[in-house]
Design a protein around this motif. Sequence first.
Motif, PDB file in Angstrom:
ATOM      1  N   PHE A 336       0.827  -1.209   0.000  1.00 58.87           N
ATOM      2  CA  PHE A 336       0.000   0.000   0.000  1.00 58.87           C
ATOM      3  C   PHE A 336       0.861   1.258   0.000  1.00 58.87           C
ATOM      4  O   PHE A 336       0.644   2.189  -0.794  1.00 58.87           O
ATOM      5  CB  PHE A 336      -0.928  -0.004   1.219  1.00 58.87           C
ATOM      6  N   TYR A 337       1.866   1.308   0.868  1.00 58.76           N
ATOM      7  CA  TYR A 337       2.731   2.492   0.941  1.00 58.76           C
ATOM      8  C   TYR A 337       3.505   2.681  -0.362  1.00 58.76           C
ATOM      9  O   TYR A 337       3.647   3.808  -0.847  1.00 58.76           O
ATOM     10  CB  TYR A 337       3.715   2.357   2.111  1.00 58.76           C
ATOM     11  N   VAL A 338       4.005   1.585  -0.927  1.00 59.54           N
ATOM     12  CA  VAL A 338       4.766   1.670  -2.178  1.00 59.54           C
ATOM     13  C   VAL A 338       3.880   2.185  -3.308  1.00 59.54           C
ATOM     14  O   VAL A 338       4.276   3.067  -4.091  1.00 59.54           O
ATOM     15  CB  VAL A 338       5.362   0.294  -2.540  1.00 59.54           C
ATOM     16  N   VAL A 343       2.132   6.426  -7.083  1.00 63.26           N
ATOM     17  CA  VAL A 343       1.079   7.208  -7.737  1.00 63.26           C
ATOM     18  C   VAL A 343       1.307   8.702  -7.543  1.00 63.26           C
ATOM     19  O   VAL A 343       1.195   9.501  -8.486  1.00 63.26           O
ATOM     20  CB  VAL A 343      -0.306   6.785  -7.201  1.00 63.26           C
ATOM     21  N   LEU A 344       1.652   9.095  -6.307  1.00 58.35           N
ATOM     22  CA  LEU A 344       1.878  10.521  -6.038  1.00 58.35           C
ATOM     23  C   LEU A 344       3.070  11.047  -6.824  1.00 58.35           C
ATOM     24  O   LEU A 344       3.049  12.183  -7.324  1.00 58.35           O
ATOM     25  CB  LEU A 344       2.097  10.731  -4.531  1.00 58.35           C
ATOM     26  N   SER A 345       4.117  10.233  -6.938  1.00 59.79           N
ATOM     27  CA  SER A 345       5.293  10.685  -7.689  1.00 59.79           C
ATOM     28  C   SER A 345       4.988  10.811  -9.179  1.00 59.79           C
ATOM     29  O   SER A 345       5.632  11.582  -9.889  1.00 59.79           O
ATOM     30  CB  SER A 345       6.462   9.723  -7.471  1.00 59.79           C
ATOM     31  N   LYS A 346       4.016  10.058  -9.661  1.00 60.91           N
ATOM     32  CA  LYS A 346       3.612  10.157 -11.064  1.00 60.91           C
ATOM     33  C   LYS A 346       2.756  11.399 -11.311  1.00 60.91           C
ATOM     34  O   LYS A 346       2.844  12.046 -12.355  1.00 60.91           O
ATOM     35  CB  LYS A 346       2.817   8.913 -11.475  1.00 60.91           C
ATOM     36  N   LEU A 347       1.904  11.715 -10.349  1.00 60.87           N
ATOM     37  CA  LEU A 347       0.960  12.814 -10.523  1.00 60.87           C
ATOM     38  C   LEU A 347       1.579  14.174 -10.244  1.00 60.87           C
ATOM     39  O   LEU A 347       1.027  15.203 -10.660  1.00 60.87           O
ATOM     40  CB  LEU A 347      -0.259  12.603  -9.615  1.00 60.87           C
ATOM     41  N   MET A 348       2.675  14.199  -9.505  1.00 59.06           N
ATOM     42  CA  MET A 348       3.301  15.468  -9.126  1.00 59.06           C
ATOM     43  C   MET A 348       4.702  15.565  -9.704  1.00 59.06           C
ATOM     44  O   MET A 348       5.488  14.629  -9.611  1.00 59.06           O
ATOM     45  CB  MET A 348       3.360  15.584  -7.595  1.00 59.06           C
ATOM     46  N   LYS A 349       5.022  16.690 -10.285  1.00 55.39           N
ATOM     47  CA  LYS A 349       6.319  16.871 -10.935  1.00 55.39           C
ATOM     48  C   LYS A 349       7.455  16.974  -9.921  1.00 55.39           C
ATOM     49  O   LYS A 349       8.570  16.535 -10.181  1.00 55.39           O
ATOM     50  CB  LYS A 349       6.294  18.124 -11.804  1.00 55.39           C
ATOM     51  N   ASN A 350       7.166  17.576  -8.767  1.00 60.26           N
ATOM     52  CA  ASN A 350       8.205  17.800  -7.764  1.00 60.26           C
ATOM     53  C   ASN A 350       8.262  16.609  -6.802  1.00 60.26           C
ATOM     54  O   ASN A 350       7.271  16.286  -6.133  1.00 60.26           O
ATOM     55  CB  ASN A 350       7.911  19.095  -6.996  1.00 60.26           C
ATOM     56  N   LYS A 351       9.421  15.957  -6.730  1.00 58.45           N
ATOM     57  CA  LYS A 351       9.545  14.762  -5.880  1.00 58.45           C
ATOM     58  C   LYS A 351       9.380  15.095  -4.399  1.00 58.45           C
ATOM     59  O   LYS A 351       8.863  14.286  -3.629  1.00 58.45           O
ATOM     60  CB  LYS A 351      10.875  14.076  -6.131  1.00 58.45           C
ATOM     61  N   TYR A 352       9.832  16.286  -3.980  1.00 54.63           N
ATOM     62  CA  TYR A 352       9.706  16.675  -2.578  1.00 54.63           C
ATOM     63  C   TYR A 352       8.245  16.932  -2.211  1.00 54.63           C
ATOM     64  O   TYR A 352       7.807  16.620  -1.101  1.00 54.63           O
ATOM     65  CB  TYR A 352      10.556  17.916  -2.298  1.00 54.63           C
ATOM     66  N   LEU A 353       7.493  17.484  -3.163  1.00 61.78           N
ATOM     67  CA  LEU A 353       6.068  17.706  -2.927  1.00 61.78           C
ATOM     68  C   LEU A 353       5.340  16.371  -2.799  1.00 61.78           C
ATOM     69  O   LEU A 353       4.470  16.219  -1.914  1.00 61.78           O
ATOM     70  CB  LEU A 353       5.464  18.532  -4.064  1.00 61.78           C
ATOM     71  N   SER A 354       5.690  15.421  -3.651  1.00 61.08           N
ATOM     72  CA  SER A 354       5.028  14.110  -3.571  1.00 61.08           C
ATOM     73  C   SER A 354       5.339  13.423  -2.239  1.00 61.08           C
ATOM     74  O   SER A 354       4.457  12.803  -1.643  1.00 61.08           O
ATOM     75  CB  SER A 354       5.472  13.224  -4.742  1.00 61.08           C
ATOM     76  N   VAL A 361      -0.696  12.845   4.221  1.00 60.82           N
ATOM     77  CA  VAL A 361      -1.886  11.996   4.105  1.00 60.82           C
ATOM     78  C   VAL A 361      -1.862  10.878   5.137  1.00 60.82           C
ATOM     79  O   VAL A 361      -2.841  10.651   5.861  1.00 60.82           O
ATOM     80  CB  VAL A 361      -1.987  11.398   2.677  1.00 60.82           C
ATOM     81  N   LEU A 362      -0.736  10.181   5.246  1.00 59.64           N
ATOM     82  CA  LEU A 362      -0.642   9.079   6.206  1.00 59.64           C
ATOM     83  C   LEU A 362      -0.667   9.589   7.648  1.00 59.64           C
ATOM     84  O   LEU A 362      -1.252   8.946   8.526  1.00 59.64           O
ATOM     85  CB  LEU A 362       0.635   8.276   5.959  1.00 59.64           C
ATOM     86  N   GLY A 363      -0.055  10.773   7.872  1.00 58.47           N
ATOM     87  CA  GLY A 363      -0.078  11.357   9.215  1.00 58.47           C
ATOM     88  C   GLY A 363      -1.477  11.735   9.651  1.00 58.47           C
ATOM     89  O   GLY A 363      -1.884  11.464  10.788  1.00 58.47           O
ATOM     90  N   LEU A 364      -2.249  12.353   8.755  1.00 56.92           N
ATOM     91  CA  LEU A 364      -3.628  12.741   9.081  1.00 56.92           C
ATOM     92  C   LEU A 364      -4.504  11.511   9.306  1.00 56.92           C
ATOM     93  O   LEU A 364      -5.345  11.496  10.208  1.00 56.92           O
ATOM     94  CB  LEU A 364      -4.202  13.614   7.962  1.00 56.92           C
TER      95      LEU A 364
END
Length: 427
Positions: A336-338, A343-354, A361-364
Amino acid sequence: MWTYVLFNIKSNLKRKENLILVVLFIICEIALLFILNTKSFTESPYQTSLGISIASVLQKNDPKLYQEFMDEVNLMRQTIDKGEQDGKEKNWKSYCEYKVKVSVLEAQWYMVTSNMPNDSYFEHADVLEELRKEYGLPDLSQYEKLIVQKSNDNNLYFCSMQQARYFDYLLKHDLTPITYSYVDASSVSLQIARYILPVVLPLLVGLLLFQQRERRAKTEKTILTISGVKKKYVRWNLISDVLFVLLVVFLPILVYMIVLVPFKGVSNLIYPVLYYKPGFTGFHYWDTQGLDHIELVASGLTNMSVNQFTTPGMELMPLWQCTLFVTFGLVLSTTFYVLLITVLSKLMKNKYLSLLVFLVVLGLCSFASPLGNMQKINTFNPMSYRDFGMNLLGTSYFGYFAGIVIVGLYNVILYLVSKWCAKKVRV
């Protein structure tokens, strides 16, 4: 495929940043095991102690029967005094025998003084009767007519019943009582799974994999143009990333087990743990209305809440089975984490943002579902199952079976989204 998977795993292991993370992770584990081993020497092997209350429920209209009962009670008190002394002196076989005897008598007494019908309420009554005969204990039902008024508060029966079966299991398998923090080759994987991995595993996955997008960019541009490979590429990456994380997590655990075998052996692989059966076999949510706090009490390797002692749902499971089920849950959580960071790294251009979004998300989700959470909506919160040991052993209000199904469904959804990203999102 496997050539590509092995290539990815090797390249991940060679990265300096990943090696530093792995070393830090291993240092944290070793520190934890040292702390737990030290703590286990000060803990009690079983922290519950009940007693039969007789003063307010008996009448003396049959002096002979009353005196017989009081003689039995005095013998019990002598047994208790000797048993407590055996515990202090670590005469474990004698201590376990004392716990069985007292627990059987306590459970029987709650049956005698209860308003509840035996055939519908008192689970494992047949087992208790067998234990009573096996250990040569008196039949307290003969004193039923001394009782002035029967009680409606019968929940302590379940605690006594669980103790009786638990310590009888130890005796019959020649096992020494162990504490909640006990560490040996048999328990080390469970201890790491519940003390470190619920928090560290998502962090580890995020930090180990968040740079994958840049590193794979050039490779993807070429591979995704090859006919017949594009459809398999997502699966290949998922397998390689999951296996890489599992290697980082489980290889050190395997080493710890091998190192600890000469010191304490593996006899505790059959050690009994109490698990919550309704949550293991189906979608069962704990009915905890009116419970405004949680008090945890250690029962061997199981950290039970007070209301677990008052339910017939707790059953015994060998430690090796418990370890396998928790490991299976960890594999699902890792997947699940992987998938989520992929998915987030694909949808967002900036790796730090992803990475930031992944952790937020996991913290909340974790904040919304703490240990004592009782909101049914969190059945669908994946972080309600971040510790499958907690779900299996009943400390969580959300069961193991629900966690397997819910996290499994999230994995399917995220996998389909990752395949869509491979088709639609440019590298």
